[in-house]
Write an enzyme that holds these catalytic residues in place. Structure first.
Site, PDB file in Angstrom:
ATOM      1  N   GLU A 214     -26.002  13.252 -10.759  1.00  6.69           N
ATOM      2  CA  GLU A 214     -25.098  13.848 -11.758  1.00  6.69           C
ATOM      3  C   GLU A 214     -25.229  13.041 -13.043  1.00  6.69           C
ATOM      4  O   GLU A 214     -24.928  11.850 -13.071  1.00  6.69           O
ATOM      5  CB  GLU A 214     -23.664  13.783 -11.219  1.00  6.69           C
ATOM      6  CG  GLU A 214     -22.608  14.241 -12.205  1.00  6.69           C
ATOM      7  CD  GLU A 214     -21.187  13.980 -11.671  1.00  6.69           C
ATOM      8  OE1 GLU A 214     -20.975  13.951 -10.429  1.00  6.69           O
ATOM      9  OE2 GLU A 214     -20.290  13.783 -12.508  1.00  6.69           O
TER      10      GLU A 214
ATOM     11  N   ARG B  92     -21.404  11.488 -21.318  1.00  4.57           N
ATOM     12  CA  ARG B  92     -20.573  10.439 -21.933  1.00  4.57           C
ATOM     13  C   ARG B  92     -21.324   9.647 -22.978  1.00  4.57           C
ATOM     14  O   ARG B  92     -20.835   8.623 -23.444  1.00  4.57           O
ATOM     15  CB  ARG B  92     -20.056   9.486 -20.851  1.00  4.57           C
ATOM     16  CG  ARG B  92     -19.138  10.179 -19.861  1.00  4.57           C
ATOM     17  CD  ARG B  92     -18.534   9.209 -18.882  1.00  4.57           C
ATOM     18  NE  ARG B  92     -18.155   9.913 -17.693  1.00  4.57           N
ATOM     19  CZ  ARG B  92     -17.936   9.352 -16.512  1.00  4.57           C
ATOM     20  NH1 ARG B  92     -18.034   8.043 -16.386  1.00  4.57           N
ATOM     21  NH2 ARG B  92     -17.602  10.073 -15.476  1.00  4.57           N
TER      22      ARG B  92
ATOM     23  N   LYS C 189     -14.070  18.663  -6.482  1.00  4.70           N
ATOM     24  CA  LYS C 189     -14.106  17.211  -6.596  1.00  4.70           C
ATOM     25  C   LYS C 189     -12.693  16.700  -6.303  1.00  4.70           C
ATOM     26  O   LYS C 189     -11.713  17.389  -6.611  1.00  4.70           O
ATOM     27  CB  LYS C 189     -14.537  16.867  -8.024  1.00  4.70           C
ATOM     28  CG  LYS C 189     -14.509  15.394  -8.381  1.00  4.70           C
ATOM     29  CD  LYS C 189     -15.204  15.197  -9.738  1.00  4.70           C
ATOM     30  CE  LYS C 189     -15.018  13.783 -10.232  1.00  4.70           C
ATOM     31  NZ  LYS C 189     -15.885  13.469 -11.382  1.00  4.70           N
TER      32      LYS C 189
HETATM   33  C1  3PG Z   1     -16.492  10.216 -12.322  1.00  2.00           C
HETATM   34  O1  3PG Z   1     -16.914  10.641 -13.374  1.00  2.00           O
HETATM   35  O2  3PG Z   1     -16.499  10.914 -11.320  1.00  2.00           O
HETATM   36  C2  3PG Z   1     -15.978   8.833 -12.222  1.00  2.00           C
HETATM   37  O3  3PG Z   1     -16.053   8.163 -13.412  1.00  2.00           O
HETATM   38  C3  3PG Z   1     -16.667   8.070 -11.162  1.00  2.00           C
HETATM   39  O4  3PG Z   1     -15.872   7.022 -10.806  1.00  2.00           O
HETATM   40  P1  3PG Z   1     -16.493   5.618 -10.385  1.00  2.00           P
HETATM   41  O5  3PG Z   1     -17.069   5.038 -11.635  1.00  2.00           O
HETATM   42  O6  3PG Z   1     -15.312   4.839  -9.852  1.00  2.00           O
HETATM   43  O7  3PG Z   1     -17.545   5.851  -9.345  1.00  2.00           O
END
Ligand code: 3PG
Length: 217
Positions: free
Chosen positions: A46, A50, A134
């Site tokens: 994924e 960002r 999700k």
């Molecule tokens: C996301 O976009 O799903 C989260 O930022 C992922 O969270 P993590 O950095 O704790 O894995």
């Protein structure tokens, strides 16, 4: 409706139910990261929207690694969803649940994993026709006990916990039968990427694959 892409992703998750996040500003780095993950056994990634170059990074992986399923994450608006769909994203992930984004993806038969953390949000996803969501931020939203509670009422909903998942708790999340896969950034640590240490990424991917197969066996 279950699309061919849904089926392909489900088959991939059956083999390795882990979705690494890639946050990159340089397409070459994004491609190297995706290939390092693939070498470790993870071939669904994924790319999160960002950074200013996120779309280019996603496109680069798509064009250079046809054996990797590439989705877009942090998709916040329909415009984002259109942009990633036009560039060939194979699935879409959002931190929350926006009906217009969900509908856009459903119309295009593009697998969509909208973020939920309450019964109301899961029910809204269900009403929209979604059967996989999700669960975000998984650890803060109640972790495994909350997932079990949601799964006890939404019997045909499947969840992708993301947010606070790591090698330490991956097995616990994957032991919940309704969990289709877990996502997270722990597989792509910034320090390793900045140091060009792609072997470290491959090792993390391998570790996740081993943890997942032990949890599911
Ligand atoms: C996301 O976009 O799903 C989260 O930022 C992922 O969270 P993590 O950095 O704790 O894995």
């Amino acid at each position: 409706m279950t699309s061919n892409m849904d089926k392909l992703i489900e088959a991939k998750f059956a083999a390795a139910p882990v979705v690494p996040l890639i946050e990159a500003s340089d397409p070459a780095v994004a491609v190297a990261t995706a290939k390092a993950l693939r070498a470790g056994g993870l071939d669904v990634v994924e790319v999160v929207l960002r950074t200013d170059a996120a779309l280019e990074c996603m496109s680069a992986i798509i064009s250079e690694s046809s054996d990797i399923v590439v989705g877009a994450g942090t998709v916040l608006t329909v415009d984002h969803a259109k942009a990633v769909a036009d560039r060939g994203a194979q699935f879409v992930v959002s931190p929350g649940l926006v009906d217009d984004v969900a509908r856009f993806c459903l119309d295009r038969n593009l697998p969509f994993y909208g973020g939920t953390m309450t019964a109301g949000e899961v029910q809204r996803a269900y009403a929209l026709g979604l059967r996989t969501v999700k669960f975000f931020p998984a650890k803060l939203a109640g972790g495994v006990p909350m997932l079990k509670a949601l799964s006890s009422v939404f019997r045909d909903m499947r969840f992708m916990p993301t947010g606070g998942v790591s090698a330490d708790n991956l097995a616990e999340f994957l032991a919940v039968p309704s969990v289709i896969a877990c996502g997270g950034s722990w597989l792509t640590p910034k320090a390793a990427i900045e140091a060009g240490d792609y072997d470290a990424i491959t090792r993390l991917a391998r570790e996740a694959v081993a943890l997942a197969s032990a949890a599911r066996s």
